[in-house]
Design a protein around this motif. Structure first.
Motif, PDB file in Angstrom:
ATOM      1  N   ILE A  37       0.576  -1.188  -0.106  1.00  0.00           N
ATOM      2  CA  ILE A  37       0.179   0.130  -0.019  1.00  0.00           C
ATOM      3  C   ILE A  37       0.843   1.160   0.016  1.00  0.00           C
ATOM      4  O   ILE A  37       0.534   2.280  -0.650  1.00  0.00           O
ATOM      5  N   MET A  38       1.905   1.431   0.832  1.00  0.00           N
ATOM      6  CA  MET A  38       2.677   2.592   0.936  1.00  0.00           C
ATOM      7  C   MET A  38       3.744   2.690  -0.456  1.00  0.00           C
ATOM      8  O   MET A  38       3.892   3.971  -0.552  1.00  0.00           O
ATOM      9  N   MET A  40       1.944   2.085  -3.397  1.00  0.00           N
ATOM     10  CA  MET A  40       1.202   2.665  -4.548  1.00  0.00           C
ATOM     11  C   MET A  40       0.996   4.004  -4.897  1.00  0.00           C
ATOM     12  O   MET A  40       1.468   4.769  -4.169  1.00  0.00           O
ATOM     13  N   PRO A  41       0.746   4.259  -6.266  1.00  0.00           N
ATOM     14  CA  PRO A  41       0.949   5.483  -6.574  1.00  0.00           C
ATOM     15  C   PRO A  41      -0.041   6.278  -6.180  1.00  0.00           C
ATOM     16  O   PRO A  41      -0.067   7.509  -6.003  1.00  0.00           O
ATOM     17  N   GLU A  42      -1.333   5.668  -5.531  1.00  0.00           N
ATOM     18  CA  GLU A  42      -2.453   6.482  -5.026  1.00  0.00           C
ATOM     19  C   GLU A  42      -2.050   6.881  -3.673  1.00  0.00           C
ATOM     20  O   GLU A  42      -2.558   7.845  -2.976  1.00  0.00           O
ATOM     21  N   TYR A  43      -1.231   6.114  -3.063  1.00  0.00           N
ATOM     22  CA  TYR A  43      -0.969   6.355  -1.423  1.00  0.00           C
ATOM     23  C   TYR A  43       0.039   7.397  -1.124  1.00  0.00           C
ATOM     24  O   TYR A  43       1.474   7.161  -1.240  1.00  0.00           O
ATOM     25  N   TYR A  44      -0.117   8.644  -1.467  1.00  0.00           N
ATOM     26  CA  TYR A  44       0.714   9.899  -0.974  1.00  0.00           C
ATOM     27  C   TYR A  44       1.228  10.049   0.266  1.00  0.00           C
ATOM     28  O   TYR A  44       2.232  10.552   0.298  1.00  0.00           O
ATOM     29  N   LEU A  45       0.580   9.485   1.059  1.00  0.00           N
ATOM     30  CA  LEU A  45       0.990   9.832   2.494  1.00  0.00           C
ATOM     31  C   LEU A  45       2.528   9.376   2.861  1.00  0.00           C
ATOM     32  O   LEU A  45       3.293  10.295   3.100  1.00  0.00           O
ATOM     33  N   THR A  46       2.719   8.443   2.492  1.00  0.00           N
ATOM     34  CA  THR A  46       4.501   7.820   2.468  1.00  0.00           C
ATOM     35  C   THR A  46       5.162   8.760   1.604  1.00  0.00           C
ATOM     36  O   THR A  46       6.386   9.075   2.570  1.00  0.00           O
ATOM     37  N   ARG A  47       4.907   8.951   0.691  1.00  0.00           N
ATOM     38  CA  ARG A  47       5.848   9.516  -0.378  1.00  0.00           C
ATOM     39  C   ARG A  47       5.938  11.027   0.294  1.00  0.00           C
ATOM     40  O   ARG A  47       7.278  11.560   0.264  1.00  0.00           O
ATOM     41  N   CYS A  48       4.980  11.710   0.852  1.00  0.00           N
ATOM     42  CA  CYS A  48       5.051  13.080   1.356  1.00  0.00           C
ATOM     43  C   CYS A  48       5.912  13.189   2.551  1.00  0.00           C
ATOM     44  O   CYS A  48       6.654  14.057   2.755  1.00  0.00           O
ATOM     45  N   ASP A 193     -10.901  13.725  -4.206  1.00  0.00           N
ATOM     46  CA  ASP A 193     -10.244  13.357  -5.355  1.00  0.00           C
ATOM     47  C   ASP A 193      -8.721  12.968  -5.167  1.00  0.00           C
ATOM     48  O   ASP A 193      -8.113  12.199  -5.869  1.00  0.00           O
ATOM     49  N   ILE A 194      -8.139  13.501  -4.142  1.00  0.00           N
ATOM     50  CA  ILE A 194      -6.713  13.030  -3.685  1.00  0.00           C
ATOM     51  C   ILE A 194      -6.771  12.022  -2.582  1.00  0.00           C
ATOM     52  O   ILE A 194      -6.154  10.984  -2.741  1.00  0.00           O
ATOM     53  N   VAL A 195      -7.748  12.303  -1.583  1.00  0.00           N
ATOM     54  CA  VAL A 195      -7.689  11.300  -0.611  1.00  0.00           C
ATOM     55  C   VAL A 195      -8.258  10.055  -0.940  1.00  0.00           C
ATOM     56  O   VAL A 195      -7.621   8.921  -0.494  1.00  0.00           O
ATOM     57  N   LEU A 196      -9.254   9.895  -1.337  1.00  0.00           N
ATOM     58  CA  LEU A 196     -10.118   8.727  -1.560  1.00  0.00           C
ATOM     59  C   LEU A 196      -9.495   7.405  -2.359  1.00  0.00           C
ATOM     60  O   LEU A 196      -9.364   6.575  -1.917  1.00  0.00           O
ATOM     61  N   PRO A 197      -8.825   7.869  -3.287  1.00  0.00           N
ATOM     62  CA  PRO A 197      -8.015   6.603  -4.135  1.00  0.00           C
ATOM     63  C   PRO A 197      -6.872   5.983  -3.444  1.00  0.00           C
ATOM     64  O   PRO A 197      -6.593   4.912  -3.501  1.00  0.00           O
ATOM     65  N   ALA A 198      -6.469   6.932  -2.144  1.00  0.00           N
ATOM     66  CA  ALA A 198      -5.360   6.350  -1.283  1.00  0.00           C
ATOM     67  C   ALA A 198      -5.970   5.193  -0.505  1.00  0.00           C
ATOM     68  O   ALA A 198      -5.110   4.420  -0.116  1.00  0.00           O
ATOM     69  N   TYR A 199      -7.476   5.139  -0.499  1.00  0.00           N
ATOM     70  CA  TYR A 199      -7.887   3.762   0.349  1.00  0.00           C
ATOM     71  C   TYR A 199      -8.803   3.148  -0.513  1.00  0.00           C
ATOM     72  O   TYR A 199      -9.452   2.400  -0.014  1.00  0.00           O
ATOM     73  N   ILE A 205      -5.295  -3.334  -3.717  1.00  0.00           N
ATOM     74  CA  ILE A 205      -4.491  -3.825  -2.653  1.00  0.00           C
ATOM     75  C   ILE A 205      -4.967  -3.363  -1.373  1.00  0.00           C
ATOM     76  O   ILE A 205      -5.128  -4.122  -0.166  1.00  0.00           O
ATOM     77  N   THR A 206      -5.766  -2.118  -1.372  1.00  0.00           N
ATOM     78  CA  THR A 206      -6.418  -1.757  -0.032  1.00  0.00           C
ATOM     79  C   THR A 206      -7.785  -2.739   0.096  1.00  0.00           C
ATOM     80  O   THR A 206      -7.909  -2.928   1.403  1.00  0.00           O
ATOM     81  N   ARG A 207      -8.055  -3.147  -0.822  1.00  0.00           N
ATOM     82  CA  ARG A 207      -9.300  -4.230  -0.626  1.00  0.00           C
ATOM     83  C   ARG A 207      -8.998  -5.407   0.103  1.00  0.00           C
ATOM     84  O   ARG A 207      -9.408  -6.036   0.970  1.00  0.00           O
TER      85      ARG A 207
END
Length: 315
Positions: A37-38, A40-48, A193-199, A205-207
């Motif tokens: 998950i960390m 994933m292209p959608e999971y911005y939290l770790t990258r930031c 549109d930024i937050v929801l794809p991260a989950y 994978i999040t599923r």
């Protein structure tokens, strides 16, 4: 541990609005899925947060106000794979600081993997893993009287309601001494549109991460959940600033859990709440700190201002 797991599951599934504790995501398979998950292209939290640790490493260290001639304990709560922290560990070691790194995690598997990787990458850094509950582990070092810098990264604080988070920070402060530090990672409020794809990533994978909780109950508690009978159903309310994950029952069904000795009924469309992920701003963080011994000493953000690490001082 199995008894506690069973009791927690029973308490959650016996409510009119069913819940399951998010801490049980993290068995060996769950750990591996979260590492995916960390990435994933959608999971911005770790990258930031990684950007903060990579580009502002020395500024972070300076904010700690640590003395190179005085030994301190660097304690990380929920250390996971430690990918961000090793940037900090390498810089502290290179700069000649005297410290032990104490990663705390509920997952023994995650701690074993982290210790092994750090021994290879940073052999000069002293690593003392602590397996178990945050406060139990903090209590074990409370009486050491050495300065402490605590890391609570990845917006893990966001998995708690505001009331629980505030109490958590109060209890955390009670285990620290005057001028000890806490670096608190927080995901900032952003559009859906930024937050929801991260989950709810396209790869699913999040599923898998959410559904794995059913597999774990089947394996460890003798349950007979049909994982295919539940869907991963995340939601995000931008005004509220909270992302929520649910397991959605696809039909009327009953599940037996042998370790509890009970049968649980689910109707079609019924949701099991598995996780929250709170998003923050300065006002919300200050609200959390009102009843605690902490004050904000510094704030670090990534270039897009998606994420913030707050350096808190124990007063």
């Amino acid at each position: 541990m199995i008894e506690e797991f069973a009791n927690n599951v029973d308490a959650g599934l016996s409510q009119s609005e069913k819940t399951l504790p998010s801490k049980y995501f993290y068995d060996k398979k769950g750990d591996a899925l979260f590492v995916q998950i960390m990435k994933m292209p959608e999971y911005y939290l770790t990258r930031c947060e990684m950007e903060i640790f990579s580009t502002q490493t020395l500024a972070l260290i300076e904010s700690f106000q640590a003395d190179k001639n005085v030994y301190f304990e660097l304690i990380e709560l929920g250390a996971g794979d430690g990918s961000k922290t090793r940037k900090l560990l390498a810089a502290l070691s290179d700069e000649g600081y005297q410290f032990d790194y104490m990663p705390v995690d509920i997952s023994q598997n995650a701690l074993d993997q982290l210790e092994k990787s750090l021994q290879q990458a940073l052999p000069h850094v002293s690593v003392i893993p602590k397996h178990g509950d945050y406060f139990e582990m903090l209590g074990s070092v409370k009486d050491s009287h050495h300065p402490k810098i605590v890391l609570f990264l990845g917006s893990n604080i966001g998995n708690m309601s505001d009331a629980i988070a505030s109490d958590f920070l109060y209890q955390l402060g009670a285990n620290l001494s005057k001028n000890d530090k806490l670096l608190l990672g927080t995901d900032l409020i952003k559009p859906a549109d930024i937050v929801l794809p991260a989950y709810n990533d396209e790869s699913g994978i999040t599923r898998s991460f959410n559904i794995n909780l059913l597999h774990r109950m089947n394996a460890e508690l003798g349950a007979n959940f049909d994982p295919g009978g539940f869907a991963h159903a995340p939601e995000y309310d931008e005004n509220e600033g909270i992302a929520k994950s649910y397991l959605l029952s696809g039909c009327d069904q009953s599940v037996d859990i042998n370790a509890i000795g009970k049968t649980y009924h689910f109707h079609a469309g019924e949701k099991i709440h598995t996780e929250i992920s709170r998003k923050y701003n300065d006002e919300i963080v200050c609200g959390l700190l009102q009843q605690t011994d902490f004050s904000i000493a510094a704030k670090f953000t990534d270039k897009n201002h998606y994420f913030a690490d707050y350096l808190l001082n124990r007063n």
